[in-house]
Design an enzyme around this catalytic site. Sequence first.
Site, PDB file in Angstrom:
ATOM      1  N   HIS A  33      -4.032  34.238  46.459  1.00  8.83           N
ATOM      2  CA  HIS A  33      -2.769  33.657  46.189  1.00  8.83           C
ATOM      3  C   HIS A  33      -2.707  32.732  46.427  1.00  8.83           C
ATOM      4  O   HIS A  33      -1.254  31.376  46.737  1.00  8.83           O
ATOM      5  CB  HIS A  33      -2.385  34.317  47.938  1.00  8.83           C
ATOM      6  CG  HIS A  33      -2.466  35.178  48.297  1.00  8.83           C
ATOM      7  ND1 HIS A  33      -1.746  36.396  48.037  1.00  8.83           N
ATOM      8  CD2 HIS A  33      -3.260  35.971  48.711  1.00  8.83           C
ATOM      9  CE1 HIS A  33      -1.669  37.854  47.968  1.00  8.83           C
ATOM     10  NE2 HIS A  33      -2.768  37.338  49.329  1.00  8.83           N
ATOM     11  N   ARG A  39     -12.230  34.553  47.310  1.00 10.13           N
ATOM     12  CA  ARG A  39     -11.942  35.878  47.518  1.00 10.13           C
ATOM     13  C   ARG A  39     -11.691  35.147  46.089  1.00 10.13           C
ATOM     14  O   ARG A  39     -10.622  35.132  45.772  1.00 10.13           O
ATOM     15  CB  ARG A  39     -10.223  36.100  48.299  1.00 10.13           C
ATOM     16  CG  ARG A  39      -9.617  37.227  48.069  1.00 10.13           C
ATOM     17  CD  ARG A  39      -9.067  37.384  48.995  1.00 10.13           C
ATOM     18  NE  ARG A  39      -7.630  36.007  49.817  1.00 10.13           N
ATOM     19  CZ  ARG A  39      -7.506  36.810  50.704  1.00 10.13           C
ATOM     20  NH1 ARG A  39      -6.563  38.248  51.229  1.00 10.13           N
ATOM     21  NH2 ARG A  39      -6.421  36.079  51.345  1.00 10.13           N
ATOM     22  N   ASP A  47     -21.738  31.811  39.489  1.00 10.55           N
ATOM     23  CA  ASP A  47     -22.448  30.179  38.856  1.00 10.55           C
ATOM     24  C   ASP A  47     -21.695  28.560  39.186  1.00 10.55           C
ATOM     25  O   ASP A  47     -23.181  28.335  38.487  1.00 10.55           O
ATOM     26  CB  ASP A  47     -22.271  30.412  36.746  1.00 10.55           C
ATOM     27  CG  ASP A  47     -22.783  31.819  36.034  1.00 10.55           C
ATOM     28  OD1 ASP A  47     -23.760  32.015  36.458  1.00 10.55           O
ATOM     29  OD2 ASP A  47     -22.356  31.531  35.365  1.00 10.55           O
ATOM     30  N   GLU A  69      -6.810  46.551  52.880  1.00  7.96           N
ATOM     31  CA  GLU A  69      -5.498  46.327  52.896  1.00  7.96           C
ATOM     32  C   GLU A  69      -4.816  47.059  52.299  1.00  7.96           C
ATOM     33  O   GLU A  69      -3.217  46.948  53.124  1.00  7.96           O
ATOM     34  CB  GLU A  69      -5.558  45.084  52.136  1.00  7.96           C
ATOM     35  CG  GLU A  69      -6.788  44.577  52.621  1.00  7.96           C
ATOM     36  CD  GLU A  69      -6.345  43.354  51.583  1.00  7.96           C
ATOM     37  OE1 GLU A  69      -5.698  42.273  52.419  1.00  7.96           O
ATOM     38  OE2 GLU A  69      -6.765  43.149  50.160  1.00  7.96           O
ATOM     39  N   ASP A  82      -1.638  43.334  54.781  1.00  5.53           N
ATOM     40  CA  ASP A  82      -1.513  44.102  53.782  1.00  5.53           C
ATOM     41  C   ASP A  82      -1.058  45.660  54.789  1.00  5.53           C
ATOM     42  O   ASP A  82      -0.571  46.033  53.604  1.00  5.53           O
ATOM     43  CB  ASP A  82      -2.366  43.331  52.970  1.00  5.53           C
ATOM     44  CG  ASP A  82      -1.379  42.932  52.007  1.00  5.53           C
ATOM     45  OD1 ASP A  82      -0.891  42.376  51.870  1.00  5.53           O
ATOM     46  OD2 ASP A  82      -2.581  41.254  51.730  1.00  5.53           O
TER      47      ASP A  82
END
Length: 255
Positions: free
Chosen positions: A47, A73, A87, A153, A179
């Site tokens: 987001h 996330r 990485d 969610e 959600d």
Amino acid sequence: MFRPNRLKQRLSEGHPCAGAWLFVPSADTAEILGTLGYDALIIDHEHTVGHVQTAVEQIRAIRAAGASTVLARVPAHDAHVIKPLLDAGVEGLLLPNVESASQARALANAAWYPPDGTRGAHYTVSRAAAWGGQAADYRARAKQELLLIGMIESLRGVDALPEILAENVFDMIFVGPLDLAESLGCGSDMASAAVQAAIDTVERQVRASGACLGLALRPNELAAHAYARGHAFVTLGCDVGFLRQGATLLAHQNV
């Protein structure tokens, strides 16, 4: 730079763990929260406007400030999103809104080296492997130390949970109640009976599977209550919320 996953270890030992979200792509904010002893801090790339370079800066700040495990996330299970973050040195991934076993498998494929997955080899020079200085150790233990978390969610995710769990790729199933409330037609009412019933279903199935449970605490919900229901990891809030709460309190006191 490569280290044992402290959060994963504490979860395996049965310790209740707590974390917080980082929605501001700022090393300074990450460093402040990094001094406070959270078991994990989660860099959000679903987001926010954050990108890999801001994530590297946040990782450096968190690691310098304390012992918090650094999670991210991701917006999707696509390898081109996941590989650069791994990485860079992220120690765990949260995949939002998992609704099928195929999504779970796709995340694992992108996150794990062959033969378990299809992650491209970059450990000879990657930051995660101390710029190649820990290449052999990183390659040998990358899967063992990586924490994979699937977020439930939506109602579709709840319904698909048995097949998601059967893939056996997630260390943790994490409930996103806002959600979930939206998907159930409850708007932002995360305390509704329908939302609680869905959460109860997730909790029951995950406990039976042996995977860890996680939860973003709802307003007025106590971590102790979540731990009592079997959750091993909860998020207590986020950088934006902490700032707003503190600033609002002071503003009202001085009106």
